[in-house]
Design a protein around this motif. Structure first.
Motif: not given
Length: 516
Positions: A174-176, A20-23, A291-293
């Motif tokens: 990483p999620a992907r 989650c980026d919290r974007q 995206r990073p872990a």
């Protein structure tokens, strides 16, 4: 891939299905409020501090009106919490977007979500077809009803093991990469099932392996949706869409599987599942960003240690524990009429057509209610209905105490299914309560517990029906479940933000008076 949502009647719901980026969610004008926790409301194990913001470029496929520029965290003004009965209400009813698509349309405007949605649909249909075909294949090879039923049951038994011991994967990598790897593992297992020389024992072991991977995939995908859609209303609507398509695909999947088995052999039907898993992996690899872990690539120790520590943190936090139980508890009781649909049809002397109606009634009510809540209600209204629907959602089952006919029983099941719409608001509460770096593990545990406890609920309903009439068992599940939920709802209210704020203010006033 595995399901994280409500299934067909008589089958476990995996949670309907979910880094989650919290974007800021696309199209929302107010960023999410920072979460705080006081010692009075947290358990013995403190939660990690929120993960630093990880900014990323906006989705190029989004309409300009949906894009919100990144705001430095120090400049973000938190929402003023509006609460009712302990429920966090951070925004009034309002469309999720301004000048662009609204509601579910705004979710589909996000390119990455379209890839996740298509992958979910493909893998879900593949799982349904493979489960049905594998059950038929095992029966053809052994002529054993027990082994055939065991093949079907193995779809949920390993959830507890996989969800507990492997939960750390969701935050460690990483999620992907996790999602694609899970799809490839499932494709490889199914490919081995197709080989003519694979023994029955091997088929069962492979089935267990696929089931053990399922909660990791589902929990990682649920957490990754907060990257793709943000933590606000779009996340809630995205989760809702995955639940709806899960129920719909399950209803259609068994019909498609039955037709397919009339044309091809069970091994041929299973072969098609390999293609669905590979297509799902390709969509996730090419259609989502890397995206990073969350936890820095696993620097915190062994995977087992990280998974178990995540479980301790989740269950040691009073608010998260209460919300987790609110996801888990209603399905434990609501599965009673699903598990006992065939015995009840026999008890009232109706045929297979009526049985089909009883089996479909609850998913129809659930799908209709969630569609309405997602399309017609805003975030504030969805928060308002969580606790009332959770507390009263099992009451329609009490009608079974009067041993109703098919029509009245179907109405009771539709109403009970509609009560599950409370989860669309509960999703938002849960994602607000769980810190970023713990989110993948928390959602993996949520999925594993949901599947496991529903299996327990089915078993208990069947056991009770050995000693009491079916209609009394279902009605008793409604009464007992409602009493348990009233206690749980009271606990959720006590852990709500309003109570924390009042406690902190009172403590501050006490300290001020003492200092005079």
């Amino acid at each position: 891939m595995p399901r994280d949502t409500d299934p067909l009647p008589g089958r476990p719901r995996d949670a309907t299905d979910t880094p989650c980026d919290r974007q800021v969610p696309p199209g929302t004008g107010t960023p999410p409020a920072p979460r705080t926790a006081s010692p009075a409301t947290t358990g013995p194990a403190p939660l990690p501090a929120p993960h630093p913001e990880r900014a990323g470029p906006p989705d190029p496929s989004e309409p300009p009106a949906l894009r919100v520029p990144d705001v430095p965290p120090v400049l973000r003004v938190p929402d003023v919490p509006v609460t009712t009965g302990g429920a966090p209400l951070t925004a009034p009813d309002a469309p999720a977007t301004a000048g662009g698509p609204r509601g579910y349309g705004a979710v589909f405007a996000v390119r990455e979500f379209r890839a996740v949605f298509a992958a979910h649909l493909l893998s879900l249909l593949g799982v349904v077809v493979s489960e049905l075909a594998l059950t038929v294949l095992v029966y053809d090879l052994t002529a054993s009803p027990l082994l055939s039923a065991l093949t079907f049951a193995l779809g949920m038994l390993p959830y507890l093991v996989g969800g507990t011991l492997f939960a750390g994967i969701a935050d460690r990598y990483p999620a992907r990469r996790v999602l694609v790897t899970c799809d490839l593992i499932c494709a490889g297992c199914v490919a081995v099932m197709v080989l003519p020389g694979t023994p029955v024992a091997g088929l069962l072991v492979l089935r267990c392996l696929v089931a053990a991977v399922s909660p990791v995939f589902t929990g990682t995908r649920m957490a990754a949706l907060t990257d793709i859609l943000g933590e606000g209303d779009l996340f809630v609507l995205g989760r809702s869409l995955l639940r709806i398509v899960s129920q719909s695909a399950l209803l259609a999947g068994f019909g498609v599987g039955g037709l397919l088995l009339a044309v091809v052999s069970p091994r041929g039907a299973i072969t098609i599942t390999v293609a669905t898993f590979l297509c799902s992996a390709a969509l996730l690899r090419l259609g989502t960003r890397d995206r990073p872990a969350r936890t820095g690539g696993g620097a915190g120790g062994t995977l087992l240690k990280e998974s178990l520590s995540g479980a301790r943190l989740v269950f040691g936090h009073r608010r998260i524990r209460a919300l987790m139980l609110l996801f888990w508890l209603p399905p434990v009781f609501v599965v009673a009429p699903e598990a006992l649909a065939a015995p009840y049809a026999d008890e009232i002397g109706v045929g297979s057509t009526a049985l089909g109606l009883l089996m479909c009634a609850m998913p129809v009510g659930s799908i209709a209610a969630e569609l309405y809540a997602g399309a017609a209600l805003g975030p504030r209204s969805r928060s308002l209905i969580v606790l009332p629907l959770a507390a009263a959602g099992l009451l329609p089952l009490v009608l079974y105490g009067f041993r109703p006919g098919v029509a009245l029983a179907a109405v009771a099941l539709v109403l009970a299914g509609a009560g599950s719409a409370y989860v669309i608001g509960l999703d938002q509460w849960f994602v607000e309560a769980v810190p970023d770096e713990l989110r993948g593990r928390a959602m993996t545990l949520l999925t594993a517990g949901l599947m496991t406890l529903q299996g327990v609920g089915m078993a208990l309903a069947g056991l009770a029906a050995e000693f009491f009439p079916v209609h009394q068992v279902v009605a008793g599940a409604g009464v007992l479940g409602t009493l348990c939920l009233l206690l749980l709802v009271a606990e959720v209210r006590r852990t709500g933000p309003a109570n924390r704020i009042r406690t902190e203010v009172r403590d501050g006033e006490d300290r001020h008076v003492t200092s005079r």
